[in-house]
Enzyme design. Structure first.
Site, PDB file in Angstrom:
ATOM      1  N   ARG A   4       0.599  -1.409  -0.176  1.00  0.00           N
ATOM      2  CA  ARG A   4      -0.012   0.181  -0.067  1.00  0.00           C
ATOM      3  C   ARG A   4       0.724   1.392  -0.157  1.00  0.00           C
ATOM      4  O   ARG A   4       2.253   1.295   0.275  1.00  0.00           O
ATOM      5  CB  ARG A   4      -1.024   0.424   1.323  1.00  0.00           C
TER       6      ARG A   4
ATOM      7  N   ASN B 192      -4.630   8.028   3.885  1.00  0.00           N
ATOM      8  CA  ASN B 192      -4.901   6.812   5.134  1.00  0.00           C
ATOM      9  C   ASN B 192      -3.462   8.055   5.750  1.00  0.00           C
ATOM     10  O   ASN B 192      -2.223   7.257   4.958  1.00  0.00           O
ATOM     11  CB  ASN B 192      -4.913   6.327   4.927  1.00  0.00           C
ATOM     12  N   GLU B 193      -2.912   7.798   7.061  1.00  0.00           N
ATOM     13  CA  GLU B 193      -2.136   7.578   7.740  1.00  0.00           C
ATOM     14  C   GLU B 193      -0.609   8.802   6.612  1.00  0.00           C
ATOM     15  O   GLU B 193       0.105   8.054   6.448  1.00  0.00           O
ATOM     16  CB  GLU B 193      -1.369   6.556   8.266  1.00  0.00           C
TER      17      GLU B 193
ATOM     18  N   GLU C 273      -7.502   5.594  15.611  1.00  0.00           N
ATOM     19  CA  GLU C 273      -6.928   4.370  15.637  1.00  0.00           C
ATOM     20  C   GLU C 273      -6.130   3.953  16.306  1.00  0.00           C
ATOM     21  O   GLU C 273      -5.990   5.224  17.336  1.00  0.00           O
ATOM     22  CB  GLU C 273      -6.304   3.798  14.171  1.00  0.00           C
TER      23      GLU C 273
ATOM     24  N   PHE D 240      -2.874 -11.310  11.734  1.00  0.00           N
ATOM     25  CA  PHE D 240      -3.115 -11.280  13.083  1.00  0.00           C
ATOM     26  C   PHE D 240      -3.022  -9.926  14.148  1.00  0.00           C
ATOM     27  O   PHE D 240      -2.701 -10.348  14.673  1.00  0.00           O
ATOM     28  CB  PHE D 240      -2.057 -12.261  13.292  1.00  0.00           C
ATOM     29  N   HIS D 241      -4.052  -9.033  13.202  1.00  0.00           N
ATOM     30  CA  HIS D 241      -3.986  -8.034  14.041  1.00  0.00           C
ATOM     31  C   HIS D 241      -4.927  -8.194  14.551  1.00  0.00           C
ATOM     32  O   HIS D 241      -6.111  -8.073  13.940  1.00  0.00           O
ATOM     33  CB  HIS D 241      -3.302  -6.646  13.075  1.00  0.00           C
TER      34      HIS D 241
HETATM   35  C1  GAL Z   1      -1.823   1.558  10.784  1.00  0.00           C
HETATM   36  C2  GAL Z   1      -2.829   1.779   9.468  1.00  0.00           C
HETATM   37  C3  GAL Z   1      -3.740   0.713   9.508  1.00  0.00           C
HETATM   38  C4  GAL Z   1      -3.892  -0.509   9.923  1.00  0.00           C
HETATM   39  C5  GAL Z   1      -2.745  -0.177  11.531  1.00  0.00           C
HETATM   40  C6  GAL Z   1      -2.317  -1.322  12.018  1.00  0.00           C
HETATM   41  O1  GAL Z   1      -0.824   2.469  10.487  1.00  0.00           O
HETATM   42  O2  GAL Z   1      -3.560   3.448   9.240  1.00  0.00           O
HETATM   43  O3  GAL Z   1      -4.360   0.312   7.953  1.00  0.00           O
HETATM   44  O4  GAL Z   1      -2.303  -1.072   8.895  1.00  0.00           O
HETATM   45  O5  GAL Z   1      -1.702   0.437  11.396  1.00  0.00           O
HETATM   46  O6  GAL Z   1      -1.517  -1.660  12.964  1.00  0.00           O
END
Ligand code: GAL
Length: 671
Positions: free
Chosen positions: A121, A159-160, A318, A368-369
């Site tokens: 990504r 995103n980020e 997040e 696995f997150h």
């Molecule tokens: C962030 C991201 C998310 C996901 C997350 C996992 O950096 O915006 O899409 O990848 O980490 O921790």
């Protein structure tokens, strides 16, 4: 590429209710039956806010100009049906395969010339004209389609930005860098002067000759490196602005944001300079499981986010319910840790608590997150804690809009962070955040609230101001800090502050140039310590990393170095200034030394803890405009703890007993 100020939209807080709760929702990974089950589970947990479609471009536009919105239409309608508001993504954070195939020039290039390919990504450079065109295209199509959708509350742009890759070295980036430099300096002569190119034959005859600071035989020009850092931060934000311009045209009333990554780990983006372009500040934060003080790092990140937000409430866009997948060993959160984390963010100004992600993926590199709905489904600790958190947040609705109260400030500057860590400094052990975080930690442990403030922002109302390793500083910012002292604050400035100006030119005549007069000291030579060595100070305390040859020039010595060759040379000084005082710290004290210094500074400034409590309880107070006072007491220990406060515990609905149980949280609506 210049930024046109566009009239601001309505506040996101008009669109969402209470302390919002939810996370990233990626329904495109699931069949319809699961999406329908999601709706039931969301209601069970009290979810009312979701970020949707962040990585869905390839499914929304499977081939150029061919769109498939059916699934997203259903998702939006269904979410609206259960009262969930949506932060709809502009879907640009991962370009689709057809676009990369057609335009490989959008791919980012590293300093060593390696092109970063697709299959992951964020494989684009923000300066690619082609990418910006296509990204604006999908953004416009999405905006047109959902502009009147009742679930749409906020645009979640990309995103980020800057995650994974934050420096771009391709040809288009180089051209954009040159243009940026031309706008900044006007003439090549001004650039030569700023970069000090008389050194090592680095003189430029024209802007066309300039390249990004890539791979070279030895150390690169620091001015060039600093400007390249500034440029990259600007380029990412300029890309964001381009997308926001489209959204403003189509949906002028819908606010826009992008999720930042403010923490001790993110250095490359100057979020203070970004803040004015975000309608609401949103931040992502992940704990490092191996850090035994990860809750203190969380507090640091949340305080920094609030600083970027100028003290306004912000969105925790997040965090994780439990383990992540990207650390070497992904330990789950301990029971109760997620609630403590979530409410710690609220305590420090977040009015929305969201997670990556709603439902744990079964495929892909993040399977696995952890998520709100784990692989194991409803009969899991994580799900039960998610439901409990949703219920807790509903009880905290009255907290929304209130502000954290702090009388102490830590000055924070990304530019000083960048400049101080460019190579060829007196010591590699001087890291921008180290001393700053040592002070933050000490204040955290005492329950003293502290704001992170940009050096040129108002310091009015702060009785204690800490300025740590503010290596480079502009004249106005130095004057701002001096004014805080003369106006009555206790100001502490540390070693390696005020050394250079914004061009990274040394301020001549003795260190710490910009603060010499304020502090009443003059430093003639740095004496950084060799690896692992320590110093004894005159009061018996110990320090490391740094010492220097300080002369008094109006200040009094409070403490001195001992031993050869700086025996008797001041290591800590104080000067009365106006109705306040300016302290100078010329070394890095150990933890005890920091504690006794903080004792003195708190005593002098009159800044006190938010409340009295046993050790291990995190304390913060938020106050609302109508006089409400909310004391957050988070017990990070495994024993019950006492907190001296009176009022109603909003989470239990009962009179606060004075005890916060092991590992739990009380939010006391104070009498
Ligand atoms: C962030 C991201 C998310 C996901 C997350 C996992 O950096 O915006 O899409 O990848 O980490 O921790």
């Amino acid at each position: 590429m210049t930024h046109q100020a566009i009239p601001g939209p309505a506040s996101v807080w008009n669109n969402i209710e209470g302390i919002s709760f939810g996370g990233d929702y990626n329904p495109e990974q699931w069949p319809v039956s699961v999406r329908l089950e999601d709706l039931e589970l969301m209601q069970e947990a009290g979810v009312n806010f979701l970020s949707v479609g962040i990585f869905s471009w390839a499914l929304l536009e499977p081939a150029e100009g061919q769109y498939d919105f059916g699934w997203l239409d259903d998702v939006m309608d269904n979410l609206h049906g259960i009262g969930v508001k949506v932060a709809l993504a502009a879907a640009t954070a991962a370009p689709p395969a057809w676009l990369v195939r057609k335009h490989p020039e959008i791919l980012p290039v590293r300093a060593d010339g390696t092109t970063l390919g697709p299959g992951s990504r964020r494989h684009y450079t923000p300066s690619s004209a082609v990418y910006r065109k296509y990204a604006a295209g999908i953004t416009r199509v999405l905006a047109e389609r959902y502009k009147d959708h009742p679930a749409l509350a906020l645009w979640h742009v990309d995103n980020e930005l800057g995650c994974h890759v934050s420096e771009f070295y391709g040809e288009e980036d180089a051209a954009a860098f040159r243009l940026w430099l031309e706008r900044r300096y006007g003439t090549i002569g001004a650039l030569n002067a700023a970069w000090g190119t008389a050194f090592w034959s680095q003189h430029y005859g024209s802007f066309d000759e300039i390249l990004p600071p890539g791979v070279a035989p030895s150390t690169l020009n620091p001015g060039q490196q600093l400007d390249f850092q500034r440029f990259n931060s600007w380029a990412l934000m300029d890309y964001y602005r381009g997308l926001v311009a489209v959204l403003r045209e189509v949906t002028p009333a819908v606010p826009c944001t992008t999720n930042l990554m403010a923490s001790s780990a993110t250095k490359s983006m100057d979020y203070f300079s970004w803040a004015k372009d975000l309608d609401v500040i949103a931040n992502d934060h992940y704990l490092v499981a191996a850090d035994p003080e990860r809750h203190i790092e969380l507090a640091f990140s949340a305080d920094l986010t609030r600083g970027i937000a100028g003290g306004d409430p912000w969105i925790l866009m997040e965090h994780s319910t439990s383990a992540v997948n990207w650390q070497p060993r992904n330990q789950p959160k301990m029971p109760g840790e997620m609630l403590r984390n979530s409410l710690a963010h609220v305590a420090r100004g977040a009015d929305a608590v969201m997670f990556f992600q709603w439902r744990q993926s079964f495929a892909g590199s993040e399977k696995f997150h952890s998520a709100m709905v784990p692989h194991g489904g409803r009969d899991t600790r994580v799900w039960r804690e998610v439901v409990d958190l949703g219920a807790a947040l509903q009880l905290l609705a009255p907290v929304r809009g209130s502000r954290v109260e702090s009388r102490a400030a830590i000055v924070f500057d990304y530019e000083a962070w960048w400049a101080s860590e460019i190579d060829s400094k007196p010591s590699i052990d001087v890291r921008y955040l180290d001393l700053l975080r040592a002070f933050h930690r000490s204040l955290f442990l005492r329950g003293v609230s502290v704001d992170m403030v940009h050096p040129s922002a108002s310091l009015d109302g702060y009785d204690l101001v800490l300025v740590c390793t503010l290596y480079s500083v502009a004249d106005e910012a130095a004057a701002n800090i001096a004014a805080a002292a003369s106006g009555g604050a206790t100001v502490l400035v540390s070693y390696f502050s005020g050394i250079t100006d914004e061009k990274d030119h040394v301020r001549l005549g003795g260190y710490p140039g910009a603060f010499r007069e304020l502090l009443g000291v003059r430093v003639e030579e740095f004496h950084p310590l060799l690896a692992g060595s320590q110093l004894k100070l005159s009061d018996g305390s110990v320090s490391s990393i740094w010492s220097e040859h300080v002369h008094l020039d109006g200040a009094e010595a409070i403490q001195a170095f001992t031993g050869y060759p700086l025996e008797g040379v001041p290591s800590l000084t104080r000067r009365a200034v106006g109705t306040g005082a300016a302290w100078y710290l010329a070394t890095f004290p150990d933890r005890d030394g920091i504690e006794s210094l903080v004792d003195r500074l708190l005593e002098e400034s009159g800044v006190s803890p938010v409340a009295g409590a046993d050790a291990g309880v995190e304390l913060t107070r938020r106050r609302s405009a109508d006089g409400g006072s909310f004391l957050f007491a988070i017990n990070h220990t495994r024993a019950a703890a006492t907190v001296r406060a009176s009022g109603t515990d909003m989470l239990s609905g009962e009179r606060f007993t004075g005890t916060v149980e092991a590992g739990s949280v009380a939010v006391i609506a104070e009498d």
